[in-house]
Motif scaffolding. Structure first.
Motif, PDB file in Angstrom:
ATOM      1  N   ARG A 196       0.529  -1.304  -0.120  1.00 37.88           N
ATOM      2  CA  ARG A 196      -0.005  -0.111   0.165  1.00 37.88           C
ATOM      3  C   ARG A 196       0.923   1.125  -0.146  1.00 37.88           C
ATOM      4  NH1 ARG A 196      -5.366  -1.103   3.503  1.00 37.88           N
ATOM      5  NH2 ARG A 196      -5.478  -3.244   2.907  1.00 37.88           N
ATOM      6  N   GLU A 197       2.106   1.169   0.499  1.00 38.21           N
ATOM      7  CA  GLU A 197       2.879   2.467   0.436  1.00 38.21           C
ATOM      8  C   GLU A 197       4.285   2.316   0.621  1.00 38.21           C
ATOM      9  OE1 GLU A 197       1.135   4.522   4.159  1.00 38.21           O
ATOM     10  OE2 GLU A 197       2.200   2.558   5.357  1.00 38.21           O
ATOM     11  N   GLU A 198       5.080   3.096   0.395  1.00 39.51           N
ATOM     12  CA  GLU A 198       6.607   2.928   0.580  1.00 39.51           C
ATOM     13  C   GLU A 198       6.822   2.893   2.082  1.00 39.51           C
ATOM     14  OE1 GLU A 198       7.965   6.754  -1.259  1.00 39.51           O
ATOM     15  OE2 GLU A 198       7.291   6.138  -3.363  1.00 39.51           O
ATOM     16  N   LYS A 199       8.071   2.489   2.321  1.00 39.83           N
ATOM     17  CA  LYS A 199       8.390   2.157   3.680  1.00 39.83           C
ATOM     18  C   LYS A 199       9.835   2.152   3.718  1.00 39.83           C
ATOM     19  CE  LYS A 199       4.445  -0.256   5.690  1.00 39.83           C
ATOM     20  NZ  LYS A 199       3.775   0.001   4.786  1.00 39.83           N
ATOM     21  N   CYS A 200      10.477   2.442   4.831  1.00 40.11           N
ATOM     22  CA  CYS A 200      11.968   2.182   5.302  1.00 40.11           C
ATOM     23  C   CYS A 200      11.855   1.010   6.119  1.00 40.11           C
ATOM     24  CB  CYS A 200      12.397   3.340   6.326  1.00 40.11           C
ATOM     25  SG  CYS A 200      11.770   3.436   8.013  1.00 40.11           S
ATOM     26  N   GLY A 201      13.144   0.376   6.416  1.00 39.41           N
ATOM     27  CA  GLY A 201      13.357  -0.804   6.999  1.00 39.41           C
ATOM     28  C   GLY A 201      12.514  -0.978   8.462  1.00 39.41           C
ATOM     29  N   ALA A 202      12.956   0.097   9.170  1.00 37.85           N
ATOM     30  CA  ALA A 202      12.185   0.180  10.532  1.00 37.85           C
ATOM     31  C   ALA A 202      10.500   0.030  10.461  1.00 37.85           C
ATOM     32  CB  ALA A 202      12.450   1.181  11.320  1.00 37.85           C
ATOM     33  N   GLU A 203       9.882   0.649   9.442  1.00 42.86           N
ATOM     34  CA  GLU A 203       8.634   0.544   9.162  1.00 42.86           C
ATOM     35  C   GLU A 203       7.985  -0.672   8.857  1.00 42.86           C
ATOM     36  OE1 GLU A 203       7.809   5.421   7.812  1.00 42.86           O
ATOM     37  OE2 GLU A 203       8.563   3.925   6.594  1.00 42.86           O
ATOM     38  N   VAL A 204       9.008  -1.316   8.034  1.00 45.12           N
ATOM     39  CA  VAL A 204       8.781  -2.818   7.557  1.00 45.12           C
ATOM     40  C   VAL A 204       8.808  -3.757   8.547  1.00 45.12           C
ATOM     41  CG1 VAL A 204       9.568  -4.758   6.257  1.00 45.12           C
ATOM     42  CG2 VAL A 204       9.549  -2.476   5.327  1.00 45.12           C
ATOM     43  N   ALA A 205       9.742  -3.781   9.502  1.00 37.24           N
ATOM     44  CA  ALA A 205       9.656  -4.599  10.725  1.00 37.24           C
ATOM     45  C   ALA A 205       8.560  -4.401  11.907  1.00 37.24           C
ATOM     46  CB  ALA A 205      11.023  -4.247  11.588  1.00 37.24           C
ATOM     47  N   ALA A 206       8.264  -3.051  12.009  1.00 40.48           N
ATOM     48  CA  ALA A 206       7.116  -2.710  12.519  1.00 40.48           C
ATOM     49  C   ALA A 206       5.815  -3.206  12.010  1.00 40.48           C
ATOM     50  CB  ALA A 206       6.893  -1.157  12.899  1.00 40.48           C
ATOM     51  N   PHE A 207       5.443  -3.272  10.590  1.00 39.69           N
ATOM     52  CA  PHE A 207       4.384  -3.661  10.035  1.00 39.69           C
ATOM     53  C   PHE A 207       4.151  -5.218  10.284  1.00 39.69           C
ATOM     54  CE2 PHE A 207       2.845  -5.901   6.387  1.00 39.69           C
ATOM     55  CZ  PHE A 207       1.445  -5.247   6.214  1.00 39.69           C
ATOM     56  N   VAL A 208       5.338  -5.950   9.885  1.00 39.56           N
ATOM     57  CA  VAL A 208       5.185  -7.401  10.198  1.00 39.56           C
ATOM     58  C   VAL A 208       4.887  -7.944  11.538  1.00 39.56           C
ATOM     59  CG1 VAL A 208       6.603  -9.499   9.891  1.00 39.56           C
ATOM     60  CG2 VAL A 208       6.936  -7.665   8.134  1.00 39.56           C
ATOM     61  N   GLU A 209       5.542  -7.168  12.389  1.00 40.68           N
ATOM     62  CA  GLU A 209       5.222  -7.679  13.895  1.00 40.68           C
ATOM     63  C   GLU A 209       3.793  -7.220  14.157  1.00 40.68           C
ATOM     64  OE1 GLU A 209       6.797  -6.942  18.356  1.00 40.68           O
ATOM     65  OE2 GLU A 209       8.090  -6.337  16.676  1.00 40.68           O
ATOM     66  N   GLU A 210       3.226  -6.297  13.687  1.00 37.13           N
ATOM     67  CA  GLU A 210       1.773  -5.799  13.885  1.00 37.13           C
ATOM     68  C   GLU A 210       0.909  -6.765  13.306  1.00 37.13           C
ATOM     69  OE1 GLU A 210      -1.287  -2.130  12.901  1.00 37.13           O
ATOM     70  OE2 GLU A 210       0.575  -1.640  13.609  1.00 37.13           O
ATOM     71  N   LYS A 211       1.316  -6.872  11.928  1.00 32.73           N
ATOM     72  CA  LYS A 211       0.348  -7.663  11.073  1.00 32.73           C
ATOM     73  C   LYS A 211       0.307  -9.317  11.679  1.00 32.73           C
ATOM     74  CE  LYS A 211      -1.259  -6.947   7.604  1.00 32.73           C
ATOM     75  NZ  LYS A 211      -2.706  -6.514   7.436  1.00 32.73           N
ATOM     76  N   THR A 212       1.410  -9.738  12.215  1.00 29.72           N
ATOM     77  CA  THR A 212       1.523 -11.144  12.705  1.00 29.72           C
ATOM     78  C   THR A 212       1.002 -11.269  14.239  1.00 29.72           C
ATOM     79  OG1 THR A 212       3.527 -10.946  13.140  1.00 29.72           O
ATOM     80  CG2 THR A 212       3.155 -11.742  10.856  1.00 29.72           C
ATOM     81  N   GLY A 213       0.732 -10.143  14.751  1.00 35.41           N
ATOM     82  CA  GLY A 213       0.478 -10.092  15.999  1.00 35.41           C
ATOM     83  C   GLY A 213       1.548 -10.590  17.045  1.00 35.41           C
ATOM     84  N   GLY A 214       2.776 -10.145  16.571  1.00 31.69           N
ATOM     85  CA  GLY A 214       3.999 -10.570  17.420  1.00 31.69           C
ATOM     86  C   GLY A 214       4.330 -12.161  16.951  1.00 31.69           C
ATOM     87  N   ARG A 215       3.591 -12.775  16.329  1.00 30.66           N
ATOM     88  CA  ARG A 215       3.920 -14.142  16.003  1.00 30.66           C
ATOM     89  C   ARG A 215       5.326 -14.147  15.125  1.00 30.66           C
ATOM     90  NH1 ARG A 215       3.879 -17.061  11.623  1.00 30.66           N
ATOM     91  NH2 ARG A 215       2.367 -15.449  10.538  1.00 30.66           N
ATOM     92  N   PHE A 216       5.618 -13.252  14.231  1.00 30.80           N
ATOM     93  CA  PHE A 216       6.438 -13.216  13.344  1.00 30.80           C
ATOM     94  C   PHE A 216       7.544 -11.784  13.450  1.00 30.80           C
ATOM     95  CE2 PHE A 216       8.767 -13.092   9.443  1.00 30.80           C
ATOM     96  CZ  PHE A 216       9.448 -14.507   9.206  1.00 30.80           C
ATOM     97  N   ARG A 217       8.600 -11.903  13.988  1.00 32.69           N
ATOM     98  CA  ARG A 217       9.490 -10.597  13.825  1.00 32.69           C
ATOM     99  C   ARG A 217      10.768 -10.934  13.100  1.00 32.69           C
ATOM    100  NH1 ARG A 217       8.852 -10.553  20.227  1.00 32.69           N
ATOM    101  NH2 ARG A 217       7.030  -9.353  20.133  1.00 32.69           N
ATOM    102  N   LEU A 218      11.079  -9.936  12.331  1.00 40.03           N
ATOM    103  CA  LEU A 218      12.352  -9.902  11.563  1.00 40.03           C
ATOM    104  C   LEU A 218      13.210  -9.150  12.134  1.00 40.03           C
ATOM    105  CD1 LEU A 218      10.578  -8.466   8.037  1.00 40.03           C
ATOM    106  CD2 LEU A 218      11.815 -10.753   8.687  1.00 40.03           C
TER     107      LEU A 218
END
Length: 106
Positions: free
Chosen positions: A22-44
């Motif tokens: 949906r949008e451009e992101k930097c690395g820190a934003e990607v990591a936060a997105f993944v953690e939020e999307k997976t409910g903390g199940r998956f962390r990069l």
């Protein structure tokens, strides 16, 4: 016969591409997105994340859109969108196969 390196995406690859849908992101934003999307199940971790960003840039799945010092913001390319959608379709087929075998409740 060996598969091409990005023919099937790993879970981390899948979520990284999803982060850019949906949008451009930097690395820190990607990591936060993944953690939020997976409910903390998956962390990069940083090593995995930045290795993937470099690989995706090299393969033409992402392109840098802004560079401010060490901070790089990326956008997904048409090739990256096609790879993501291809993986979504592959996963749908896997789930359909499991459902046809009674492998999970509908």
């Amino acid at each position: 016969m060996p598969k091409k390196s990005l023919e099937v995406l790993t879970e981390s690859m899948f979520y990284v591409l999803m982060a850019f849908w949906r949008e451009e992101k930097c690395g820190a934003e990607v990591a936060a997105f993944v953690e939020e999307k997976t409910g903390g199940r998956f962390r990069l971790g940083p090593a995995t994340l930045y290795t993937l960003l470099a690989k995706f840039e090299k393969e033409g799945y992402l392109s840098p859109s802004q560079v401010e010092g060490r901070k790089r913001t990326y956008r997904i390319t048409p090739k990256g969108r096609a790879a993501y959608l291809g993986e979504v379709e592959r996963l749908r087929r896997c789930l359909a196969d499991a459902q046809s075998e009674g492998g999970f409740l509908p």
